[in-house]
Motif scaffolding. Structure first.
Motif, PDB file in Angstrom:
ATOM      1  N   ILE A  94     -14.585 -18.892 -41.874  1.00  0.00           N
ATOM      2  CA  ILE A  94     -15.440 -17.724 -41.816  1.00  0.00           C
ATOM      3  C   ILE A  94     -15.667 -17.089 -43.085  1.00  0.00           C
ATOM      4  CG2 ILE A  94     -15.634 -15.365 -40.810  1.00  0.00           C
ATOM      5  CD1 ILE A  94     -13.776 -16.328 -38.533  1.00  0.00           C
ATOM      6  N   HIS A 105     -26.276 -26.133 -40.734  1.00  0.00           N
ATOM      7  CA  HIS A 105     -25.447 -25.994 -41.467  1.00  0.00           C
ATOM      8  C   HIS A 105     -25.978 -26.549 -42.913  1.00  0.00           C
ATOM      9  CE1 HIS A 105     -22.238 -26.855 -38.420  1.00  0.00           C
ATOM     10  NE2 HIS A 105     -22.225 -25.656 -38.533  1.00  0.00           N
ATOM     11  N   ASP A 112     -17.976  -7.200 -49.744  1.00  0.00           N
ATOM     12  CA  ASP A 112     -17.128  -7.546 -50.861  1.00  0.00           C
ATOM     13  C   ASP A 112     -17.448  -8.637 -51.415  1.00  0.00           C
ATOM     14  OD1 ASP A 112     -14.837  -6.261 -52.267  1.00  0.00           O
ATOM     15  OD2 ASP A 112     -13.852  -8.104 -51.577  1.00  0.00           O
ATOM     16  N   ILE A 113     -17.706  -9.664 -50.699  1.00  0.00           N
ATOM     17  CA  ILE A 113     -17.560 -11.173 -50.885  1.00  0.00           C
ATOM     18  C   ILE A 113     -18.761 -11.434 -51.816  1.00  0.00           C
ATOM     19  CG2 ILE A 113     -18.230 -13.538 -50.259  1.00  0.00           C
ATOM     20  CD1 ILE A 113     -16.175 -13.048 -47.903  1.00  0.00           C
ATOM     21  N   PHE A 169     -24.982 -15.687 -41.245  1.00  0.00           N
ATOM     22  CA  PHE A 169     -24.610 -16.602 -39.646  1.00  0.00           C
ATOM     23  C   PHE A 169     -24.114 -15.785 -38.804  1.00  0.00           C
ATOM     24  CE2 PHE A 169     -23.986 -19.540 -43.361  1.00  0.00           C
ATOM     25  CZ  PHE A 169     -24.685 -20.717 -42.763  1.00  0.00           C
ATOM     26  N   LEU A 207     -24.069 -24.906 -46.016  1.00  0.00           N
ATOM     27  CA  LEU A 207     -22.661 -25.092 -45.758  1.00  0.00           C
ATOM     28  C   LEU A 207     -22.261 -26.625 -45.967  1.00  0.00           C
ATOM     29  CD1 LEU A 207     -21.858 -23.347 -42.519  1.00  0.00           C
ATOM     30  CD2 LEU A 207     -20.991 -22.963 -44.442  1.00  0.00           C
ATOM     31  N   THR A 208     -23.285 -27.487 -46.066  1.00  0.00           N
ATOM     32  CA  THR A 208     -23.122 -28.841 -46.439  1.00  0.00           C
ATOM     33  C   THR A 208     -24.431 -29.516 -47.051  1.00  0.00           C
ATOM     34  OG1 THR A 208     -22.264 -30.976 -45.684  1.00  0.00           O
ATOM     35  CG2 THR A 208     -23.910 -29.577 -44.052  1.00  0.00           C
ATOM     36  N   ARG A 211     -25.069 -18.509 -50.104  1.00  0.00           N
ATOM     37  CA  ARG A 211     -24.601 -17.937 -48.844  1.00  0.00           C
ATOM     38  C   ARG A 211     -24.272 -16.573 -48.819  1.00  0.00           C
ATOM     39  NH1 ARG A 211     -21.536 -23.013 -48.311  1.00  0.00           N
ATOM     40  NH2 ARG A 211     -19.585 -21.757 -48.846  1.00  0.00           N
ATOM     41  N   ARG A 212     -23.919 -16.095 -50.120  1.00  0.00           N
ATOM     42  CA  ARG A 212     -23.534 -14.563 -50.167  1.00  0.00           C
ATOM     43  C   ARG A 212     -24.642 -13.689 -49.946  1.00  0.00           C
ATOM     44  NH1 ARG A 212     -20.631 -15.727 -55.642  1.00  0.00           N
ATOM     45  NH2 ARG A 212     -19.418 -17.013 -54.713  1.00  0.00           N
ATOM     46  N   THR A 250     -22.409 -21.974 -52.351  1.00  0.00           N
ATOM     47  CA  THR A 250     -21.665 -20.829 -52.032  1.00  0.00           C
ATOM     48  C   THR A 250     -21.964 -19.748 -52.514  1.00  0.00           C
ATOM     49  OG1 THR A 250     -19.689 -22.228 -52.068  1.00  0.00           O
ATOM     50  CG2 THR A 250     -19.287 -19.994 -52.120  1.00  0.00           C
ATOM     51  N   ASN A 304     -16.500 -15.251 -34.360  1.00  0.00           N
ATOM     52  CA  ASN A 304     -15.958 -15.374 -35.852  1.00  0.00           C
ATOM     53  C   ASN A 304     -15.610 -14.294 -36.400  1.00  0.00           C
ATOM     54  OD1 ASN A 304     -15.288 -18.276 -35.317  1.00  0.00           O
ATOM     55  ND2 ASN A 304     -17.049 -18.794 -36.353  1.00  0.00           N
ATOM     56  N   TYR A 352     -12.048 -16.374 -54.814  1.00  0.00           N
ATOM     57  CA  TYR A 352     -11.781 -15.440 -53.696  1.00  0.00           C
ATOM     58  C   TYR A 352     -10.617 -15.722 -52.843  1.00  0.00           C
ATOM     59  CZ  TYR A 352     -13.146 -11.579 -50.865  1.00  0.00           C
ATOM     60  OH  TYR A 352     -13.096 -10.189 -50.080  1.00  0.00           O
ATOM     61  N   ILE A 370     -16.117  -6.809 -45.342  1.00  0.00           N
ATOM     62  CA  ILE A 370     -15.844  -8.095 -46.209  1.00  0.00           C
ATOM     63  C   ILE A 370     -17.010  -8.729 -46.448  1.00  0.00           C
ATOM     64  CG2 ILE A 370     -15.337  -9.452 -44.082  1.00  0.00           C
ATOM     65  CD1 ILE A 370     -13.000  -9.516 -46.906  1.00  0.00           C
ATOM     66  N   ALA A 371     -17.796  -8.828 -45.741  1.00  0.00           N
ATOM     67  CA  ALA A 371     -19.110  -9.539 -46.134  1.00  0.00           C
ATOM     68  C   ALA A 371     -19.822  -8.929 -47.663  1.00  0.00           C
ATOM     69  CB  ALA A 371     -20.134  -9.559 -45.137  1.00  0.00           C
ATOM     70  N   MET A 377     -19.324 -16.994 -45.257  1.00  0.00           N
ATOM     71  CA  MET A 377     -20.034 -15.630 -46.040  1.00  0.00           C
ATOM     72  C   MET A 377     -20.237 -15.927 -47.363  1.00  0.00           C
ATOM     73  SD  MET A 377     -18.329 -12.509 -43.888  1.00  0.00           S
ATOM     74  CE  MET A 377     -16.710 -12.994 -43.916  1.00  0.00           C
ATOM     75  N   GLY A 378     -19.705 -16.651 -47.845  1.00  0.00           N
ATOM     76  CA  GLY A 378     -19.839 -17.026 -49.521  1.00  0.00           C
ATOM     77  C   GLY A 378     -18.752 -16.853 -50.287  1.00  0.00           C
ATOM     78  N   PHE A 380     -22.327 -16.869 -35.083  1.00  0.00           N
ATOM     79  CA  PHE A 380     -21.668 -17.871 -34.508  1.00  0.00           C
ATOM     80  C   PHE A 380     -21.405 -17.566 -32.907  1.00  0.00           C
ATOM     81  CE2 PHE A 380     -20.184 -18.110 -38.780  1.00  0.00           C
ATOM     82  CZ  PHE A 380     -20.615 -19.392 -39.341  1.00  0.00           C
ATOM     83  N   MET A 391     -10.864  -4.334 -51.080  1.00  0.00           N
ATOM     84  CA  MET A 391     -11.067  -5.115 -49.554  1.00  0.00           C
ATOM     85  C   MET A 391     -10.066  -6.093 -49.696  1.00  0.00           C
ATOM     86  SD  MET A 391     -12.724  -4.568 -47.145  1.00  0.00           S
ATOM     87  CE  MET A 391     -12.287  -5.221 -45.640  1.00  0.00           C
ATOM     88  N   ASP A 393     -21.712 -27.492 -55.070  1.00  0.00           N
ATOM     89  CA  ASP A 393     -21.207 -26.550 -53.778  1.00  0.00           C
ATOM     90  C   ASP A 393     -20.787 -25.106 -54.319  1.00  0.00           C
ATOM     91  OD1 ASP A 393     -19.485 -26.573 -51.542  1.00  0.00           O
ATOM     92  OD2 ASP A 393     -17.813 -26.250 -52.869  1.00  0.00           O
ATOM     93  N   ARG A 408     -22.414  -7.709 -39.768  1.00  0.00           N
ATOM     94  CA  ARG A 408     -21.855  -8.669 -40.904  1.00  0.00           C
ATOM     95  C   ARG A 408     -22.835  -9.757 -41.318  1.00  0.00           C
ATOM     96  NH1 ARG A 408     -16.868 -12.169 -39.652  1.00  0.00           N
ATOM     97  NH2 ARG A 408     -18.712 -13.598 -38.550  1.00  0.00           N
TER      98      ARG A 408
END
Lengths: 231, 365
Positions: free
Chosen positions: B274, A59, A119-120, A97, A64-65, A91-92, A88, A103, B284, A116-117, B278-279, A99, B1, A84, A162
């Protein structure tokens, strides 16, 4: 997918990493000074009993932390100094990850779970090479199915797709075979091995299974009571 | 999306989505109906007042512009005296009126003079009143009560004989001879209102000033002035009630959207974890929740419009005595109020979702 360039600086560098959780007014140390290095393109297995701090280490490396103390550099960036929102953002693109429980988002198809990954991450590039990855993963013809229509092995391979669709520097896999039967476990481990060998994907994998670890990884790290005891 | 996630999430929980849409629809319907009934009553009252054909109205000293109480304290002889005193007056007539409940009144008239003043009344059946216990009703009342010329009608504890069905929009829905009403109510020689029609409407202000000089205690209005004052008074009186109903409607929408989105966020804690792994940024996550809310709200507004027009049609069919006016401006304001209520309702769940710790969220079962 191109092979990572050889760099001298480790892609993961953790020094004196500690993490203390405050639970019910009590300090519970999860990591007690962890030093760890991983080179780009390495496939490292992290083994240890429950409560040894493996997931906490993941993590922290995955952003994540934050650690309570110590430093951890991922691709040259010190996560301990990040806010934070900076973690974030990291992580993009820098980590992916996988799991134990797959997930996947249950309302989306496999293809949409991968999209979606992207897109984020704001990644709107067409990646033709990614079709090769999908072939390796063996899910190219299952992309329009929802997770409930996929086997556990297929779900985990979608989760891997993903995790690497944005070409992260590091893939973090937390007991990726923990919910799979032996056949599907073998498939997933083979997939990870191929991603590592063929594309130079750096992978850190938590596992309880030393046999699995020795089968596909370059190096094994053993943890116990929040410390690295071997490797 | 994000839009795909939003649609899939809403379709994945159809009952909750439907209930949320329904709550917003009820909110919009409540707003449109309460305002529609209020505006309808006002519009209808104005139409009927204009239908009298008078230029000047003299009200009892105890009345307000908005309403005439069931009282009669204007001496009847004043009508003829005014007509004789002021040559500008073409026709003068007095009426009595009393409430029957349900916002309906029965009006005592000198039918002949009323017909002259209003420029003639169209009959859909029968003809003018002849005897003391004759009555005339308008087409809407006749349709609602399912009566026709020749039928009996019970009013003021008496049996009346319907002699005619007339067009709507002329002073009242129910007419009886003024003498009969004065006798039944104990108002002999008294009137509730006096209507004056002038040869030239341009003389209205001047005539009012002259009458005021000799009748200083009576409120005397030009018809349009009276309608304007009555409209303002009624809107003012209704506004508190309307505001309370709108407030209740907003609270319903707010609470249901809050509850719906809150439970939805709780159920999707792991999914949010989740996305965060993914960020996905806080923005968002908030965008997903707020877009879901906007979709629910938009659907609720459209369903609310449908409910409102259906209710309007149902009221017109089954209770035509009440007119419901759905005004375009309130279609807009109803939607705005619904959007504000829903957005406020979704704000807390959205920020809660955005603030979730990804590790705790991923561990959520």
């Amino acid at each position: 997918m191109s092979t990572e360039p050889v760099i001298t600086e480790p892609i993961i560098e953790a020094v004196g990493l500690t993490k203390v959780y405050h639970m019910g007014g009590v300090d519970v140390p999860a990591l007690r000074g962890v030093d760890l290095e991983a080179q780009a393109g390495e496939f490292v297995a992290i083994l240890g009993p429950s409560g040894s701090g493996k997931s906490t280490l993941f993590h922290i490396i995955g952003g994540l932390t934050p650690p309570t103390d110590g430093h951890v550099k991922v691709a040259g960036t010190d996560l301990a100094a990040m806010t934070d929102s900076q973690r974030t953002a990291m992580r993009r693109t820098q980590v992916g990850f996988v799991f134990q429980r797959f997930n996947l988002l249950p309302t989306l198809s496999a293809a949409e779970n991968i999209a979606i990954a992207k897109d984020i991450a704001g990644n709107h590039n067409q990646d033709k090479d990614f079709e090769d990855v999908l072939k390796i993963l063996g899910i190219a013809n299952r992309l329009h199915h929802k997770p409930y229509a996929l086997s556990g092995g297929e779900q985990q391979r979608v989760a891997i797709a993903r995790a690497i669709v944005n070409r992260p520097r590091i893939l973090l896999a937390d007991e990726p075979t923990g919910n799979l039967d032996s056949k599907n476990s073998e498939t997933v481990l083979n997939t990870l091995k191929e991603l590592n060998q063929r594309f130079g994907q750096t992978i850190l994998m938590i596992t309880h299974n030393p046999e699995a670890a020795s089968f596909c990884t370059d190096r094994m790290v053993h943890m116990h009571d929040g410390r690295i005891v071997e490797g | 999306m994000i839009n795909r996630i939003v649609v899939r999430n809403l379709l994945h929980r159809p009952i909750r989505t439907a209930l949320s849409v329904l709550a917003v629809a009820v909110e919009v319907t409540m707003i449109l109906m309460i305002v529609g009934v209020s505006e309808g009553l006002l519009w209808e009252s104005q139409q009927r007042s204009r239908g009298v054909g008078a230029d000047i109205v003299i009200r009892p000293s105890t009345s307000s512009a908005a309403m005439t109480l069931s009282t009669a304290d204007i001496p009847e002889k004043l009508v003829d005296k005014l007509a004789q005193t002021f040559p500008e007056i073409e026709i003068a007539t007095g009426t009595t009126l009393t409430s029957m409940g349900n916002l309906q009144t029965v009006t005592g008239v000198d039918w002949k003079r009323f017909e002259q003043m209003s420029g003639g009344v169209r009959y859909f059946g029968g003809g003018p009143m002849q005897g003391p216990y004759d009555a005339i009703v308008d087409e809407v009342y006749a349709k609602y009560k399912k009566v026709k010329a020749g039928d009996e009608l019970h009013l003021l504890n008496q049996k009346f004989h319907i002699t005619g069905i007339v067009e709507t929009g002329k002073m009242s829905r129910i007419f009886i001879p003024i003498e009969t009403m004065q006798e039944l109510m104990g108002w002999q020689g008294k009137l509730s209102q006096v209507y004056l029609k002038l040869h030239d409407a341009a003389d209205t202000k001047q005539v009012i000033a002259k009458i005021n000089a000799i009748l200083p205690t009576y409120p005397i209005y030009a018809l349009e002035e009276l309608l304007s004052l009555a409209s303002a008074d009624l809107r003012s009186m209704a506004s508190q009630f309307i505001n309370v109903i709108i407030g209740i409607a907003v609270i319903i929408g707010f609470m249901v959207v809050l509850l719906s989105m809150y439970t939805s966020i709780l159920e999707r804690t792991r999914e949010i974890g989740i996305l965060k792994s993914m960020g996905a940024s806080r923005t968002y996550i908030i965008r997903i929740v707020m877009r879901e809310t906007i979709v629910v709200c938009a659907a609720g507004i459209l369903v609310g419009y449908g409910f409102s027009y259906s209710a309007q049609a149902a009221i017109a069919a089954y209770y035509p005595l009440v007119t419901v006016l759905i005004l375009p401006a309130w279609l807009f304001w109803g939607a705005v109020i619904a959007v504000i209520g829903s957005t406020l309702g979704a704000f807390y769940p959205a920020t809660k979702a955005a603030r979730q710790d990804p590790i705790e969220a991923l561990a959520y079962d």
